[in-house]
Design a protein around this motif. Structure first.
Motif, PDB file in Angstrom:
ATOM      1  N   LEU A  28      23.580 -25.359  -7.769  1.00 25.12           N
ATOM      2  CA  LEU A  28      24.800 -25.909  -7.193  1.00 25.12           C
ATOM      3  C   LEU A  28      24.650 -27.414  -6.991  1.00 25.12           C
ATOM      4  O   LEU A  28      23.714 -27.874  -6.324  1.00 25.12           O
ATOM      5  N   CYS A  29      25.547 -28.175  -7.590  1.00 19.55           N
ATOM      6  CA  CYS A  29      25.539 -29.642  -7.465  1.00 19.55           C
ATOM      7  C   CYS A  29      26.214 -30.084  -6.175  1.00 19.55           C
ATOM      8  O   CYS A  29      25.698 -30.929  -5.451  1.00 19.55           O
ATOM      9  N   LYS A  33      28.966 -21.804  -2.303  1.00 23.99           N
ATOM     10  CA  LYS A  33      29.315 -20.539  -2.963  1.00 23.99           C
ATOM     11  C   LYS A  33      28.743 -19.388  -2.159  1.00 23.99           C
ATOM     12  O   LYS A  33      27.653 -19.482  -1.599  1.00 23.99           O
ATOM     13  N   ARG A  34      29.481 -18.277  -2.124  1.00 18.97           N
ATOM     14  CA  ARG A  34      28.981 -17.017  -1.559  1.00 18.97           C
ATOM     15  C   ARG A  34      28.652 -16.101  -2.722  1.00 18.97           C
ATOM     16  O   ARG A  34      29.409 -16.012  -3.680  1.00 18.97           O
ATOM     17  N   ASP A  52      20.601 -25.795  -4.023  1.00 20.54           N
ATOM     18  CA  ASP A  52      20.040 -24.442  -4.095  1.00 20.54           C
ATOM     19  C   ASP A  52      20.151 -23.902  -5.516  1.00 20.54           C
ATOM     20  O   ASP A  52      21.156 -24.115  -6.206  1.00 20.54           O
ATOM     21  N   VAL A  53      19.118 -23.166  -5.921  1.00 20.50           N
ATOM     22  CA  VAL A  53      19.105 -22.507  -7.222  1.00 20.50           C
ATOM     23  C   VAL A  53      19.094 -21.000  -6.982  1.00 20.50           C
ATOM     24  O   VAL A  53      18.243 -20.498  -6.234  1.00 20.50           O
ATOM     25  N   VAL A  54      20.031 -20.293  -7.592  1.00 17.00           N
ATOM     26  CA  VAL A  54      20.076 -18.838  -7.503  1.00 17.00           C
ATOM     27  C   VAL A  54      19.642 -18.277  -8.857  1.00 17.00           C
ATOM     28  O   VAL A  54      20.189 -18.656  -9.893  1.00 17.00           O
ATOM     29  N   TYR A  55      18.641 -17.397  -8.827  1.00 14.42           N
ATOM     30  CA  TYR A  55      18.183 -16.703 -10.029  1.00 14.42           C
ATOM     31  C   TYR A  55      18.748 -15.292  -9.990  1.00 14.42           C
ATOM     32  O   TYR A  55      18.601 -14.583  -8.986  1.00 14.42           O
ATOM     33  N   VAL A  56      19.410 -14.887 -11.069  1.00 16.06           N
ATOM     34  CA  VAL A  56      19.971 -13.547 -11.175  1.00 16.06           C
ATOM     35  C   VAL A  56      19.242 -12.833 -12.314  1.00 16.06           C
ATOM     36  O   VAL A  56      19.400 -13.197 -13.475  1.00 16.06           O
ATOM     37  N   PRO A  57      18.427 -11.824 -11.988  1.00 16.26           N
ATOM     38  CA  PRO A  57      17.705 -11.102 -13.033  1.00 16.26           C
ATOM     39  C   PRO A  57      18.655 -10.317 -13.940  1.00 16.26           C
ATOM     40  O   PRO A  57      19.751  -9.929 -13.524  1.00 16.26           O
ATOM     41  N   ASP A  68      35.638 -26.504  -3.093  1.00 17.00           N
ATOM     42  CA  ASP A  68      35.473 -27.072  -4.429  1.00 17.00           C
ATOM     43  C   ASP A  68      33.989 -27.209  -4.715  1.00 17.00           C
ATOM     44  O   ASP A  68      33.234 -27.714  -3.869  1.00 17.00           O
ATOM     45  N   SER A  69      33.570 -26.732  -5.876  1.00 16.55           N
ATOM     46  CA  SER A  69      32.149 -26.693  -6.212  1.00 16.55           C
ATOM     47  C   SER A  69      31.930 -27.053  -7.666  1.00 16.55           C
ATOM     48  O   SER A  69      32.818 -26.861  -8.501  1.00 16.55           O
ATOM     49  N   ALA A  70      30.740 -27.561  -7.948  1.00 11.99           N
ATOM     50  CA  ALA A  70      30.302 -27.780  -9.330  1.00 11.99           C
ATOM     51  C   ALA A  70      28.867 -27.285  -9.422  1.00 11.99           C
ATOM     52  O   ALA A  70      28.048 -27.555  -8.537  1.00 11.99           O
ATOM     53  N   ALA A  71      28.586 -26.548 -10.490  1.00 14.21           N
ATOM     54  CA  ALA A  71      27.253 -25.979 -10.671  1.00 14.21           C
ATOM     55  C   ALA A  71      26.878 -26.037 -12.142  1.00 14.21           C
ATOM     56  O   ALA A  71      27.753 -26.124 -13.019  1.00 14.21           O
ATOM     57  N   ALA A  72      25.589 -25.975 -12.404  1.00 13.22           N
ATOM     58  CA  ALA A  72      25.071 -25.850 -13.770  1.00 13.22           C
ATOM     59  C   ALA A  72      24.417 -24.482 -13.864  1.00 13.22           C
ATOM     60  O   ALA A  72      23.564 -24.141 -13.048  1.00 13.22           O
ATOM     61  N   ALA A  73      24.854 -23.696 -14.846  1.00 11.70           N
ATOM     62  CA  ALA A  73      24.310 -22.353 -15.020  1.00 11.70           C
ATOM     63  C   ALA A  73      23.733 -22.207 -16.422  1.00 11.70           C
ATOM     64  O   ALA A  73      24.300 -22.733 -17.390  1.00 11.70           O
ATOM     65  N   ILE A  74      22.609 -21.511 -16.497  1.00 13.59           N
ATOM     66  CA  ILE A  74      21.968 -21.239 -17.778  1.00 13.59           C
ATOM     67  C   ILE A  74      21.670 -19.750 -17.834  1.00 13.59           C
ATOM     68  O   ILE A  74      21.082 -19.183 -16.913  1.00 13.59           O
ATOM     69  N   GLU A  75      22.094 -19.102 -18.924  1.00 14.25           N
ATOM     70  CA  GLU A  75      21.789 -17.711 -19.169  1.00 14.25           C
ATOM     71  C   GLU A  75      20.753 -17.648 -20.282  1.00 14.25           C
ATOM     72  O   GLU A  75      20.902 -18.305 -21.309  1.00 14.25           O
ATOM     73  N   PHE A  76      19.689 -16.873 -20.060  1.00 14.12           N
ATOM     74  CA  PHE A  76      18.593 -16.788 -21.023  1.00 14.12           C
ATOM     75  C   PHE A  76      18.783 -15.588 -21.945  1.00 14.12           C
ATOM     76  O   PHE A  76      19.004 -14.478 -21.467  1.00 14.12           O
ATOM     77  N   HIS A  77      18.681 -15.823 -23.251  1.00 17.85           N
ATOM     78  CA  HIS A  77      18.790 -14.753 -24.245  1.00 17.85           C
ATOM     79  C   HIS A  77      17.469 -14.649 -24.997  1.00 17.85           C
ATOM     80  O   HIS A  77      16.916 -15.662 -25.408  1.00 17.85           O
ATOM     81  N   PRO A  78      16.977 -13.418 -25.160  1.00 19.27           N
ATOM     82  CA  PRO A  78      15.707 -13.254 -25.881  1.00 19.27           C
ATOM     83  C   PRO A  78      15.831 -13.647 -27.332  1.00 19.27           C
ATOM     84  O   PRO A  78      16.826 -13.717 -27.924  1.00 19.27           O
TER      85      PRO A  78
END
Length: 85
Positions: A13-14, A18-19, A58-63, A75-85
């Motif tokens: 989150l920049c 967020k909840r 804060d960084v949230v990791y979602v398995p 109002d929020s801005a975030a950077a999200a990355i999804e990992f693909h095998p």
């Protein structure tokens, strides 16, 4: 975002707030119910959610496979990355 799931992901989150509601894979589910409505009725969601509030930096990791829903409290801005095998 409504309840959904995907591969491993991180969300930083920049600014804003967020909840998060998260469910383990054994009780994950997908929904089209808007997050604002879902967060107002979490007692009716299956499998008791883990809840947290994300603040700037804060960084949230979602398995992989964990269901989750996210509500922008302001109002929020975030950077999200999804990992693909």
């Amino acid at each position: 975002s409504p309840a959904h799931l995907h591969q491993d992901a991180v969300n930083t989150l920049c600014f804003g707030e967020k909840r998060w509601a998260l469910w383990p894979p054994s009780v994950s589910w997908v929904s089209t119910v808007p997050a604002a409505e879902l967060f107002g009725n979490l007692s009716t969601a299956p499998g008791g959610a883990l809840l947290c509030t994300q603040h700037p930096g804060d960084v949230v990791y979602v398995p992989e496979g964990w269901g989750h829903a996210v509500l922008n409290v302001m109002d929020s801005a975030a950077a999200a990355i999804e990992f693909h095998p």
